[in-house]
Design a protein around this motif. Sequence first.
Motif, PDB file in Angstrom:
ATOM      1  N   GLY A   1      -6.887   3.803   3.702  1.00  0.00           N
ATOM      2  CA  GLY A   1      -5.567   4.187   4.173  1.00  0.00           C
ATOM      3  C   GLY A   1      -5.156   3.634   5.527  1.00  0.00           C
ATOM      4  O   GLY A   1      -4.131   4.038   6.066  1.00  0.00           O
ATOM      5  N   GLN A   2      -5.942   2.706   6.087  1.00  0.00           N
ATOM      6  CA  GLN A   2      -5.638   2.146   7.402  1.00  0.00           C
ATOM      7  C   GLN A   2      -5.658   0.618   7.353  1.00  0.00           C
ATOM      8  O   GLN A   2      -6.480   0.028   6.658  1.00  0.00           O
ATOM      9  CB  GLN A   2      -6.679   2.605   8.433  1.00  0.00           C
ATOM     10  CG  GLN A   2      -6.765   4.100   8.605  1.00  0.00           C
ATOM     11  CD  GLN A   2      -5.513   4.672   9.244  1.00  0.00           C
ATOM     12  OE1 GLN A   2      -4.973   4.125  10.186  1.00  0.00           O
ATOM     13  NE2 GLN A   2      -5.030   5.786   8.706  1.00  0.00           N
ATOM     14  N   VAL A   3      -4.762   0.004   8.120  1.00  0.00           N
ATOM     15  CA  VAL A   3      -4.841  -1.444   8.291  1.00  0.00           C
ATOM     16  C   VAL A   3      -6.184  -1.750   8.944  1.00  0.00           C
ATOM     17  O   VAL A   3      -6.585  -1.093   9.904  1.00  0.00           O
ATOM     18  CB  VAL A   3      -3.685  -1.964   9.181  1.00  0.00           C
ATOM     19  CG1 VAL A   3      -3.899  -3.424   9.546  1.00  0.00           C
ATOM     20  CG2 VAL A   3      -2.342  -1.781   8.481  1.00  0.00           C
ATOM     21  N   TRP A   4      -6.874  -2.731   8.391  1.00  0.00           N
ATOM     22  CA  TRP A   4      -8.179  -3.108   8.932  1.00  0.00           C
ATOM     23  C   TRP A   4      -8.087  -4.507   9.524  1.00  0.00           C
ATOM     24  O   TRP A   4      -7.759  -5.465   8.828  1.00  0.00           O
ATOM     25  CB  TRP A   4      -9.256  -3.052   7.852  1.00  0.00           C
ATOM     26  CG  TRP A   4     -10.597  -3.439   8.365  1.00  0.00           C
ATOM     27  CD1 TRP A   4     -11.244  -4.624   8.177  1.00  0.00           C
ATOM     28  CD2 TRP A   4     -11.461  -2.652   9.181  1.00  0.00           C
ATOM     29  NE1 TRP A   4     -12.450  -4.623   8.824  1.00  0.00           N
ATOM     30  CE2 TRP A   4     -12.607  -3.417   9.452  1.00  0.00           C
ATOM     31  CE3 TRP A   4     -11.355  -1.376   9.712  1.00  0.00           C
ATOM     32  CZ2 TRP A   4     -13.655  -2.940  10.226  1.00  0.00           C
ATOM     33  CZ3 TRP A   4     -12.402  -0.902  10.485  1.00  0.00           C
ATOM     34  CH2 TRP A   4     -13.540  -1.680  10.721  1.00  0.00           C
TER      35      TRP A   4
ATOM     36  N   THR B   1      -7.732  -2.661  -5.743  1.00  0.00           N
ATOM     37  CA  THR B   1      -6.383  -3.204  -5.836  1.00  0.00           C
ATOM     38  C   THR B   1      -6.285  -4.521  -5.080  1.00  0.00           C
ATOM     39  O   THR B   1      -6.653  -4.604  -3.909  1.00  0.00           O
ATOM     40  CB  THR B   1      -5.349  -2.212  -5.266  1.00  0.00           C
ATOM     41  OG1 THR B   1      -5.485  -0.965  -5.954  1.00  0.00           O
ATOM     42  CG2 THR B   1      -3.934  -2.730  -5.450  1.00  0.00           C
ATOM     43  N   VAL B   2      -5.761  -5.538  -5.766  1.00  0.00           N
ATOM     44  CA  VAL B   2      -5.467  -6.834  -5.174  1.00  0.00           C
ATOM     45  C   VAL B   2      -4.004  -7.136  -5.466  1.00  0.00           C
ATOM     46  O   VAL B   2      -3.543  -6.956  -6.588  1.00  0.00           O
ATOM     47  CB  VAL B   2      -6.352  -7.958  -5.768  1.00  0.00           C
ATOM     48  CG1 VAL B   2      -5.970  -9.313  -5.195  1.00  0.00           C
ATOM     49  CG2 VAL B   2      -7.824  -7.675  -5.540  1.00  0.00           C
TER      50      VAL B   2
ATOM     51  N   ASP C   1      -1.038   4.025  -5.155  1.00  0.00           N
ATOM     52  CA  ASP C   1      -1.951   5.028  -5.698  1.00  0.00           C
ATOM     53  C   ASP C   1      -3.411   4.720  -5.368  1.00  0.00           C
ATOM     54  O   ASP C   1      -4.317   5.304  -5.954  1.00  0.00           O
ATOM     55  CB  ASP C   1      -1.763   5.141  -7.217  1.00  0.00           C
ATOM     56  CG  ASP C   1      -0.383   5.656  -7.586  1.00  0.00           C
ATOM     57  OD1 ASP C   1       0.141   6.518  -6.842  1.00  0.00           O
ATOM     58  OD2 ASP C   1       0.172   5.187  -8.589  1.00  0.00           O
ATOM     59  N   SER C   2      -3.642   3.793  -4.437  1.00  0.00           N
ATOM     60  CA  SER C   2      -4.996   3.393  -4.052  1.00  0.00           C
ATOM     61  C   SER C   2      -5.288   3.851  -2.631  1.00  0.00           C
ATOM     62  O   SER C   2      -4.370   4.118  -1.860  1.00  0.00           O
ATOM     63  CB  SER C   2      -5.127   1.865  -4.098  1.00  0.00           C
ATOM     64  OG  SER C   2      -4.909   1.393  -5.401  1.00  0.00           O
ATOM     65  N   ASP C   3      -6.568   3.902  -2.287  1.00  0.00           N
ATOM     66  CA  ASP C   3      -6.897   4.193  -0.891  1.00  0.00           C
ATOM     67  C   ASP C   3      -7.208   2.915  -0.121  1.00  0.00           C
ATOM     68  O   ASP C   3      -7.279   2.917   1.103  1.00  0.00           O
ATOM     69  CB  ASP C   3      -8.041   5.206  -0.772  1.00  0.00           C
ATOM     70  CG  ASP C   3      -9.381   4.653  -1.201  1.00  0.00           C
ATOM     71  OD1 ASP C   3      -9.426   3.615  -1.879  1.00  0.00           O
ATOM     72  OD2 ASP C   3     -10.406   5.275  -0.848  1.00  0.00           O
TER      73      ASP C   3
ATOM     74  N   PHE D   1       0.822  -1.201   0.000  1.00  0.00           N
ATOM     75  CA  PHE D   1       0.000   0.000   0.000  1.00  0.00           C
ATOM     76  C   PHE D   1       0.864   1.262   0.000  1.00  0.00           C
ATOM     77  O   PHE D   1       0.600   2.213  -0.720  1.00  0.00           O
ATOM     78  CB  PHE D   1      -0.928  -0.013   1.220  1.00  0.00           C
ATOM     79  CG  PHE D   1      -1.733   1.234   1.377  1.00  0.00           C
ATOM     80  CD1 PHE D   1      -2.814   1.484   0.547  1.00  0.00           C
ATOM     81  CD2 PHE D   1      -1.421   2.161   2.358  1.00  0.00           C
ATOM     82  CE1 PHE D   1      -3.566   2.642   0.677  1.00  0.00           C
ATOM     83  CE2 PHE D   1      -2.162   3.321   2.508  1.00  0.00           C
ATOM     84  CZ  PHE D   1      -3.231   3.554   1.664  1.00  0.00           C
ATOM     85  N   MET D   2       1.901   1.246   0.798  1.00  0.00           N
ATOM     86  CA  MET D   2       2.742   2.437   0.938  1.00  0.00           C
ATOM     87  C   MET D   2       3.726   2.621  -0.216  1.00  0.00           C
ATOM     88  O   MET D   2       3.938   3.736  -0.677  1.00  0.00           O
ATOM     89  CB  MET D   2       3.530   2.368   2.259  1.00  0.00           C
ATOM     90  CG  MET D   2       2.668   2.490   3.491  1.00  0.00           C
ATOM     91  SD  MET D   2       1.786   4.062   3.610  1.00  0.00           S
ATOM     92  CE  MET D   2       3.160   5.201   3.808  1.00  0.00           C
ATOM     93  N   TYR D   3       4.308   1.500  -0.699  1.00  0.00           N
ATOM     94  CA  TYR D   3       5.439   1.621  -1.619  1.00  0.00           C
ATOM     95  C   TYR D   3       5.337   0.771  -2.876  1.00  0.00           C
ATOM     96  O   TYR D   3       6.192   0.869  -3.746  1.00  0.00           O
ATOM     97  CB  TYR D   3       6.742   1.234  -0.891  1.00  0.00           C
ATOM     98  CG  TYR D   3       6.946   2.012   0.365  1.00  0.00           C
ATOM     99  CD1 TYR D   3       7.292   3.360   0.314  1.00  0.00           C
ATOM    100  CD2 TYR D   3       6.770   1.418   1.604  1.00  0.00           C
ATOM    101  CE1 TYR D   3       7.473   4.094   1.477  1.00  0.00           C
ATOM    102  CE2 TYR D   3       6.951   2.143   2.773  1.00  0.00           C
ATOM    103  CZ  TYR D   3       7.299   3.476   2.705  1.00  0.00           C
ATOM    104  OH  TYR D   3       7.465   4.199   3.855  1.00  0.00           O
ATOM    105  N   GLY D   4       4.319  -0.061  -2.989  1.00  0.00           N
ATOM    106  CA  GLY D   4       4.254  -1.001  -4.104  1.00  0.00           C
ATOM    107  C   GLY D   4       3.018  -0.836  -4.959  1.00  0.00           C
ATOM    108  O   GLY D   4       2.627   0.282  -5.306  1.00  0.00           O
TER     109      GLY D   4
END
Length: 172
Positions: A49-52, A138-139, A28-30, A21-24
């Motif tokens: 934008g948060q770990v769930w 995104t998957v 560009d996704s939320d 999510f942060m670097y890969g």
Amino acid sequence: HKLGCPVVIENDVTAAAWGEFMYGAGKDSDSLFAVWIGTGIGGGLILNGQVWRGSLGTAGEFGMGISEQDPQGDRRVLEEFSSRSGIRSISGIPSLSTSEIGKAFLEQGSPVQSILLEGASRVGTAIANVITLLSLDTVVLGGGIVEELGQPYIDLIRKQFETDVFPKHCCN
């Protein structure tokens, strides 16, 4: 013994999901769903934008989703079909390594190839259900089995995903 920096203990797939999510693939996704197929099957969710983790702390336990129920009511989870442990169990070869699974994947008509084809289909359907439910864009796939089998295996998962996801035009 002090490290001089914050330390976080996290589930491996959740940590991988956060890294993607942060670097890969998800930078560009939320939101993002990560699926790691290896000894077992794990998942990680990033929502807005948060770990769930969910209120029970089990969000992302993708491999524990029911994949089959027989007429007697016995239930089997996705991990029993599609992970290295599941492939070993179904094939009856308890010592089957990831590299041996990779070789068998290329052997037309081999019993292990049949198990992998069925497993990929089940994973594709299960991912489609998550995406349909949560409307994620995104998957990310990873883990030892995905890394060993590569793009042909990913393509099998994606083909079933595209058949089963709603809406059909959701993802490229």
